[in-house]
Design a protein around this motif. Structure first.
Motif, PDB file in Angstrom:
ATOM      1  N   LYS A  38      42.096  52.236  33.998  1.00  0.00           N
ATOM      2  CA  LYS A  38      43.513  51.270  33.899  1.00  0.00           C
ATOM      3  C   LYS A  38      43.083  49.905  33.545  1.00  0.00           C
ATOM      4  N   ILE A  39      41.934  49.629  34.234  1.00  0.00           N
ATOM      5  CA  ILE A  39      41.359  48.101  34.170  1.00  0.00           C
ATOM      6  C   ILE A  39      40.853  47.731  32.850  1.00  0.00           C
ATOM      7  N   ASN A  40      40.267  49.018  32.429  1.00  0.00           N
ATOM      8  CA  ASN A  40      39.531  48.708  30.965  1.00  0.00           C
ATOM      9  C   ASN A  40      40.724  48.698  29.837  1.00  0.00           C
ATOM     10  N   ILE A  41      41.589  49.393  30.284  1.00  0.00           N
ATOM     11  CA  ILE A  41      42.913  49.411  29.112  1.00  0.00           C
ATOM     12  C   ILE A  41      43.631  48.044  29.197  1.00  0.00           C
ATOM     13  N   SER A  42      43.933  47.512  30.237  1.00  0.00           N
ATOM     14  CA  SER A  42      44.443  46.147  30.520  1.00  0.00           C
ATOM     15  C   SER A  42      43.655  45.261  29.835  1.00  0.00           C
ATOM     16  N   LEU A  43      42.347  45.258  30.194  1.00  0.00           N
ATOM     17  CA  LEU A  43      41.230  44.280  29.454  1.00  0.00           C
ATOM     18  C   LEU A  43      41.179  44.418  28.190  1.00  0.00           C
ATOM     19  N   GLN A  44      41.237  45.617  27.505  1.00  0.00           N
ATOM     20  CA  GLN A  44      41.512  45.668  26.153  1.00  0.00           C
ATOM     21  C   GLN A  44      42.637  44.967  25.312  1.00  0.00           C
ATOM     22  N   TYR A  45      43.700  45.319  26.237  1.00  0.00           N
ATOM     23  CA  TYR A  45      44.931  44.680  25.720  1.00  0.00           C
ATOM     24  C   TYR A  45      44.612  43.032  25.390  1.00  0.00           C
ATOM     25  N   LYS A  46      43.962  42.260  26.228  1.00  0.00           N
ATOM     26  CA  LYS A  46      43.582  40.969  25.922  1.00  0.00           C
ATOM     27  C   LYS A  46      42.374  40.760  25.403  1.00  0.00           C
ATOM     28  N   ASN A  47      41.763  41.807  24.642  1.00  0.00           N
ATOM     29  CA  ASN A  47      40.425  41.794  23.568  1.00  0.00           C
ATOM     30  C   ASN A  47      39.346  41.416  24.673  1.00  0.00           C
ATOM     31  N   LYS A  48      39.222  41.849  25.956  1.00  0.00           N
ATOM     32  CA  LYS A  48      38.214  41.553  26.679  1.00  0.00           C
ATOM     33  C   LYS A  48      37.346  42.845  26.993  1.00  0.00           C
ATOM     34  N   LYS A  49      36.179  42.649  27.286  1.00  0.00           N
ATOM     35  CA  LYS A  49      35.297  43.923  27.778  1.00  0.00           C
ATOM     36  C   LYS A  49      35.087  43.953  29.204  1.00  0.00           C
ATOM     37  N   TYR A  50      35.118  45.410  29.543  1.00  0.00           N
ATOM     38  CA  TYR A  50      35.010  45.781  31.057  1.00  0.00           C
ATOM     39  C   TYR A  50      33.764  45.170  31.598  1.00  0.00           C
ATOM     40  N   ASN A  51      32.709  45.576  31.067  1.00  0.00           N
ATOM     41  CA  ASN A  51      31.178  45.243  31.520  1.00  0.00           C
ATOM     42  C   ASN A  51      31.057  43.767  31.671  1.00  0.00           C
ATOM     43  N   ILE A  52      31.654  42.846  30.483  1.00  0.00           N
ATOM     44  CA  ILE A  52      31.207  41.374  30.641  1.00  0.00           C
ATOM     45  C   ILE A  52      32.145  40.926  31.908  1.00  0.00           C
ATOM     46  N   PHE A  53      33.480  41.393  32.171  1.00  0.00           N
ATOM     47  CA  PHE A  53      34.357  41.106  32.976  1.00  0.00           C
ATOM     48  C   PHE A  53      33.870  41.290  34.573  1.00  0.00           C
ATOM     49  N   PHE A  54      33.277  42.316  34.906  1.00  0.00           N
ATOM     50  CA  PHE A  54      32.523  42.691  36.198  1.00  0.00           C
ATOM     51  C   PHE A  54      31.230  41.860  36.254  1.00  0.00           C
ATOM     52  N   ASN A  55      30.758  41.502  35.047  1.00  0.00           N
ATOM     53  CA  ASN A  55      29.343  40.668  35.294  1.00  0.00           C
ATOM     54  C   ASN A  55      29.860  39.042  35.787  1.00  0.00           C
ATOM     55  N   LYS A  56      30.867  38.772  35.027  1.00  0.00           N
ATOM     56  CA  LYS A  56      31.666  37.094  35.486  1.00  0.00           C
ATOM     57  C   LYS A  56      32.022  37.268  37.029  1.00  0.00           C
ATOM     58  N   LEU A  57      32.431  38.272  37.490  1.00  0.00           N
ATOM     59  CA  LEU A  57      33.111  38.447  38.970  1.00  0.00           C
ATOM     60  C   LEU A  57      31.784  38.360  39.578  1.00  0.00           C
ATOM     61  N   LYS A  58      30.680  38.950  39.271  1.00  0.00           N
ATOM     62  CA  LYS A  58      29.315  38.857  40.065  1.00  0.00           C
ATOM     63  C   LYS A  58      28.922  37.601  40.084  1.00  0.00           C
ATOM     64  N   GLU A  59      28.785  37.060  38.993  1.00  0.00           N
ATOM     65  CA  GLU A  59      28.125  35.571  38.917  1.00  0.00           C
ATOM     66  C   GLU A  59      29.076  34.454  39.924  1.00  0.00           C
ATOM     67  N   LYS A  60      30.438  34.613  39.902  1.00  0.00           N
ATOM     68  CA  LYS A  60      31.404  33.962  40.751  1.00  0.00           C
ATOM     69  C   LYS A  60      31.465  34.374  42.232  1.00  0.00           C
ATOM     70  N   ASN A  61      30.495  35.499  42.560  1.00  0.00           N
ATOM     71  CA  ASN A  61      30.645  36.000  43.930  1.00  0.00           C
ATOM     72  C   ASN A  61      32.042  36.521  44.446  1.00  0.00           C
ATOM     73  N   ILE A  62      32.936  36.866  43.404  1.00  0.00           N
ATOM     74  CA  ILE A  62      34.070  37.337  43.964  1.00  0.00           C
ATOM     75  C   ILE A  62      33.986  38.699  44.341  1.00  0.00           C
ATOM     76  N   LYS A  63      34.228  39.265  45.563  1.00  0.00           N
ATOM     77  CA  LYS A  63      33.801  40.499  46.028  1.00  0.00           C
ATOM     78  C   LYS A  63      35.263  41.392  46.193  1.00  0.00           C
ATOM     79  N   ILE A  64      35.672  41.906  45.018  1.00  0.00           N
ATOM     80  CA  ILE A  64      37.013  42.747  45.156  1.00  0.00           C
ATOM     81  C   ILE A  64      36.630  43.894  44.253  1.00  0.00           C
ATOM     82  N   ASN A  65      37.139  45.061  45.026  1.00  0.00           N
ATOM     83  CA  ASN A  65      36.637  46.289  44.410  1.00  0.00           C
ATOM     84  C   ASN A  65      37.865  46.921  43.201  1.00  0.00           C
ATOM     85  N   ARG A  66      37.679  47.952  42.699  1.00  0.00           N
ATOM     86  CA  ARG A  66      38.406  48.342  41.564  1.00  0.00           C
ATOM     87  C   ARG A  66      39.506  48.625  41.998  1.00  0.00           C
TER      88      ARG A  66
END
Length: 115
Positions: free
Chosen positions: A64-92
């Motif tokens: 579901k996360i992947n589908i909603s990211l594709q709707y905005k032309n974003k990639k799942y792995n890039i999204f979660f890498n950015k979250l790790k970089e910003k130290n945002i700890k929120i689960n799937r």
């Protein structure tokens, strides 16, 4: 004098087992030896299936996360890498709840990350 074949404790134990195997099919519900085996097996299945259920739910959240990211032309792995970089700890699971209930907050998170 009449002879007692089974004690009260044994009857109580059997009755409890038959109550636990109430919905089983065939002799698995009313023959003690078979009911005991069926009950033990059911405990093993329930443990295994709880783990399987957890895994399937996680797959569903990721999908579901992947589908909603594709709707905005974003990639799942890039999204979660950015979250790790910003130290945002929120689960799937939490992201899935945000997408399901509060879509605008999810898009705010996307804008914040800049991905």
């Amino acid at each position: 004098m009449s002879r007692v074949k089974t004690s009260f404790k044994k009857k109580k134990k059997r009755k409890k087992l038959f109550f636990l195997t109430k919905g089983f099919i065939g002799r698995r519900k009313n023959v003690y030896r078979i009911a005991k085996q069926a009950y033990l097996k059911s405990l093993i299945y329930s443990y295994r299936d709880r783990k399987k259920n957890k895994s399937k739910n996680r797959e569903k959240w990721i999908e579901k996360i992947n589908i909603s990211l594709q709707y905005k032309n974003k990639k799942y792995n890039i999204f979660f890498n950015k979250l790790k970089e910003k130290n945002i700890k929120i689960n799937r699971k939490m992201f899935f709840c945000i997408i399901k209930n509060k879509k605008k907050y999810f898009y705010k998170i996307l804008n914040y990350l800049g991905c």
